[in-house]
Motif scaffolding. Structure first.
Motif, PDB file in Angstrom:
ATOM      1  N   THR A  45       0.880  -1.739  -0.070  1.00 54.73           N
ATOM      2  CA  THR A  45      -0.109   0.111   0.040  1.00 54.73           C
ATOM      3  C   THR A  45       0.345   1.202  -0.181  1.00 54.73           C
ATOM      4  O   THR A  45       2.032   0.648   0.241  1.00 54.73           O
ATOM      5  CB  THR A  45      -1.110   0.050   1.075  1.00 54.73           C
ATOM      6  N   THR A  46       0.541   1.915  -0.175  1.00 57.40           N
ATOM      7  CA  THR A  46       1.079   3.399  -0.704  1.00 57.40           C
ATOM      8  C   THR A  46       2.006   4.026   1.507  1.00 57.40           C
ATOM      9  O   THR A  46       2.962   4.372   1.132  1.00 57.40           O
ATOM     10  CB  THR A  46       0.127   4.790  -0.315  1.00 57.40           C
ATOM     11  N   ALA A  47       0.896   3.822   2.645  1.00 51.40           N
ATOM     12  CA  ALA A  47       1.390   3.625   3.768  1.00 51.40           C
ATOM     13  C   ALA A  47       2.849   2.996   3.628  1.00 51.40           C
ATOM     14  O   ALA A  47       3.534   3.273   4.547  1.00 51.40           O
ATOM     15  CB  ALA A  47       0.407   3.781   4.622  1.00 51.40           C
ATOM     16  N   GLU A  48       2.727   1.752   3.435  1.00 51.87           N
ATOM     17  CA  GLU A  48       3.622   0.325   3.120  1.00 51.87           C
ATOM     18  C   GLU A  48       4.690   1.038   2.801  1.00 51.87           C
ATOM     19  O   GLU A  48       5.829   1.035   3.339  1.00 51.87           O
ATOM     20  CB  GLU A  48       3.358  -0.539   3.126  1.00 51.87           C
ATOM     21  N   PHE A  49       4.298   1.599   1.447  1.00 47.67           N
ATOM     22  CA  PHE A  49       5.736   2.012   1.011  1.00 47.67           C
ATOM     23  C   PHE A  49       6.421   3.361   1.706  1.00 47.67           C
ATOM     24  O   PHE A  49       7.425   3.471   1.608  1.00 47.67           O
ATOM     25  CB  PHE A  49       5.254   2.924  -0.523  1.00 47.67           C
ATOM     26  N   PHE A  50       6.129   4.317   1.870  1.00 46.49           N
ATOM     27  CA  PHE A  50       6.377   5.575   3.003  1.00 46.49           C
ATOM     28  C   PHE A  50       7.499   5.121   3.661  1.00 46.49           C
ATOM     29  O   PHE A  50       7.911   5.532   3.835  1.00 46.49           O
ATOM     30  CB  PHE A  50       5.252   6.288   2.836  1.00 46.49           C
ATOM     31  N   HIS A  51       6.246   3.930   4.376  1.00 47.85           N
ATOM     32  CA  HIS A  51       7.503   3.280   5.634  1.00 47.85           C
ATOM     33  C   HIS A  51       8.315   2.524   5.351  1.00 47.85           C
ATOM     34  O   HIS A  51       9.191   2.407   5.945  1.00 47.85           O
ATOM     35  CB  HIS A  51       6.236   2.424   6.933  1.00 47.85           C
ATOM     36  N   GLU A  52       8.664   1.375   4.334  1.00 47.67           N
ATOM     37  CA  GLU A  52       9.446   1.000   3.743  1.00 47.67           C
ATOM     38  C   GLU A  52       9.845   1.756   3.416  1.00 47.67           C
ATOM     39  O   GLU A  52      11.782   1.174   3.267  1.00 47.67           O
ATOM     40  CB  GLU A  52       8.905  -0.823   3.130  1.00 47.67           C
ATOM     41  N   HIS A  53      10.538   2.810   2.452  1.00 49.48           N
ATOM     42  CA  HIS A  53      11.367   3.789   2.229  1.00 49.48           C
ATOM     43  C   HIS A  53      11.783   4.684   2.660  1.00 49.48           C
ATOM     44  O   HIS A  53      12.488   6.044   1.834  1.00 49.48           O
ATOM     45  CB  HIS A  53      11.000   3.563   0.755  1.00 49.48           C
ATOM     46  N   THR A  54      11.486   5.253   4.239  1.00 52.57           N
ATOM     47  CA  THR A  54      12.345   6.013   5.066  1.00 52.57           C
ATOM     48  C   THR A  54      13.713   7.031   4.288  1.00 52.57           C
ATOM     49  O   THR A  54      13.719   8.427   3.899  1.00 52.57           O
ATOM     50  CB  THR A  54      11.537   6.094   5.917  1.00 52.57           C
ATOM     51  N   SER A  55      14.021   5.769   4.050  1.00 54.34           N
ATOM     52  CA  SER A  55      15.607   6.268   4.091  1.00 54.34           C
ATOM     53  C   SER A  55      15.918   6.644   2.737  1.00 54.34           C
ATOM     54  O   SER A  55      16.216   7.579   2.983  1.00 54.34           O
ATOM     55  CB  SER A  55      16.993   5.232   4.669  1.00 54.34           C
ATOM     56  N   GLN A  56      15.142   6.313   2.257  1.00 55.08           N
ATOM     57  CA  GLN A  56      15.304   6.343   0.597  1.00 55.08           C
ATOM     58  C   GLN A  56      15.321   8.000   0.147  1.00 55.08           C
ATOM     59  O   GLN A  56      15.149   9.389  -0.321  1.00 55.08           O
ATOM     60  CB  GLN A  56      14.897   5.675  -0.719  1.00 55.08           C
ATOM     61  N   LEU A  57      13.210   8.192   0.721  1.00 54.29           N
ATOM     62  CA  LEU A  57      13.192   9.628   0.992  1.00 54.29           C
ATOM     63  C   LEU A  57      13.964  10.048   1.653  1.00 54.29           C
ATOM     64  O   LEU A  57      13.995  11.453   0.829  1.00 54.29           O
ATOM     65  CB  LEU A  57      11.594   9.149   1.473  1.00 54.29           C
ATOM     66  N   PHE A  58      14.513  10.163   2.325  1.00 56.43           N
ATOM     67  CA  PHE A  58      15.289  11.349   3.531  1.00 56.43           C
ATOM     68  C   PHE A  58      16.668  11.379   2.829  1.00 56.43           C
ATOM     69  O   PHE A  58      16.708  12.627   2.445  1.00 56.43           O
ATOM     70  CB  PHE A  58      15.727  10.616   4.405  1.00 56.43           C
ATOM     71  N   SER A  59      16.911  10.441   2.179  1.00 55.36           N
ATOM     72  CA  SER A  59      18.658  10.876   1.044  1.00 55.36           C
ATOM     73  C   SER A  59      18.260  11.451   0.127  1.00 55.36           C
ATOM     74  O   SER A  59      19.073  12.388  -0.054  1.00 55.36           O
ATOM     75  CB  SER A  59      19.600   9.474   0.990  1.00 55.36           C
ATOM     76  N   PHE A  60      16.790  10.711  -0.711  1.00 57.92           N
ATOM     77  CA  PHE A  60      16.757  12.250  -1.563  1.00 57.92           C
ATOM     78  C   PHE A  60      16.176  13.352  -1.157  1.00 57.92           C
ATOM     79  O   PHE A  60      16.800  14.808  -1.971  1.00 57.92           O
ATOM     80  CB  PHE A  60      15.291  11.680  -2.486  1.00 57.92           C
ATOM     81  N   LEU A  61      15.735  14.095  -0.464  1.00 56.84           N
ATOM     82  CA  LEU A  61      14.908  15.337   0.495  1.00 56.84           C
ATOM     83  C   LEU A  61      17.005  16.294   0.630  1.00 56.84           C
ATOM     84  O   LEU A  61      16.745  16.533   0.285  1.00 56.84           O
ATOM     85  CB  LEU A  61      14.057  15.190   0.645  1.00 56.84           C
ATOM     86  N   LEU A  62      17.900  14.698   1.335  1.00 56.60           N
ATOM     87  CA  LEU A  62      18.931  15.932   1.775  1.00 56.60           C
ATOM     88  C   LEU A  62      19.645  16.324   0.795  1.00 56.60           C
ATOM     89  O   LEU A  62      20.082  17.188   0.377  1.00 56.60           O
ATOM     90  CB  LEU A  62      19.620  14.930   2.799  1.00 56.60           C
ATOM     91  N   SER A  63      19.964  15.520  -0.400  1.00 57.87           N
ATOM     92  CA  SER A  63      20.642  15.657  -1.513  1.00 57.87           C
ATOM     93  C   SER A  63      20.298  16.501  -2.029  1.00 57.87           C
ATOM     94  O   SER A  63      21.034  17.634  -3.228  1.00 57.87           O
ATOM     95  CB  SER A  63      21.304  13.874  -2.157  1.00 57.87           C
TER      96      SER A  63
END
Length: 214
Positions: A45-63
């Motif tokens: 689900t969308t919620a599960e995607f965001f939960h499992e890929h928190t690190s990727q989202l963080f690294s994307f926004l940071l960079s």
């Protein structure tokens, strides 16, 4: 014949830099697009995607924010430069190399378990970006005829980048030796203003010392 080194026009140089930065920023999103495809195959689900890929989202926004900040600084640095010499061009090619490389350690943060070497690669890349920017400021300070920027502004650029290098280095030490805190040490960059002011006072004091009465 002329003794002046061969000079390049700034228009194509700036367009080239802008294109490289735009491509690097676009590359940051590719791992997330792949992750969405994998999530779809795994029926997440969308919620599960965001939960499992928190690190990727963080690294994307940071960079993404860091590259944008580097580009804004680069634009300000070369806004009033009227000609590009060979050495200055190669300084900027080195700068662009660090920008193009950054999506690789960004993907490492998002997909690999954290370890000290990962922090060294990621924050080390940021330090190299600042070192090349600092090299540009020092070169322009030594060759003021290339720009209409005042020497005071050039010195401020030197101090600002020196400050960033110091803070990035401290953030690297935190990331390596205080692993649970991860990349929180990058918040030290919020102290860039006070650090620059401290370096300015040290610079002024060092320059005044030789002229002090004996």
């Amino acid at each position: 014949m002329t003794d002046q080194p061969h000079r390049f026009t700034t228009e194509r140089f700036k367009a080239f830099v802008d294109a490289v930065v735009a491509i690097a920023m676009t590359l940051l999103i590719l791992p997330l697009l792949e992750a969405v495809s994998d999530a779809s195959s795994g029926k997440l689900t969308t919620a599960e995607f965001f939960h499992e890929h928190t690190s990727q989202l963080f690294s994307f926004l940071l960079s993404f924010v860091l590259i944008a900040t580097f580009w804004v600084g680069h634009h300000s640095q070369y806004r009033d430069v009227e000609a590009i010499t060979g050495p200055l061009l190669w300084i900027n090619i080195a700068w662009m190399a660090t920008i193009v490389w950054l999506p690789v350690p960004t993907a490492m943060i998002g997909q690999l378990d954290a370890d000290p070497l990962q922090a060294i690669v990621y924050i080390g890349t940021l330090i190299l970006t600042q070192v090349t920017t600092l090299s540009g400021w020092l070169y322009l300070l030594r060759h003021p005829g290339l720009t209409t920027t005042s020497r005071t502004e050039l010195r401020e650029g030197v101090l600002g980048d020196a400050s960033a290098i110091i803070l990035f280095s401290l953030a690297l030490l935190i990331a390596v030796f205080l692993a649970p805190y991860g990349y929180a040490g990058l918040l030290l960059l919020l102290l860039s203003g006070p650090t620059t002011r401290l370096l300015r006072r040290l610079w002024a004091g060092g320059r005044a010392t030789p002229d002090a009465p004996r």
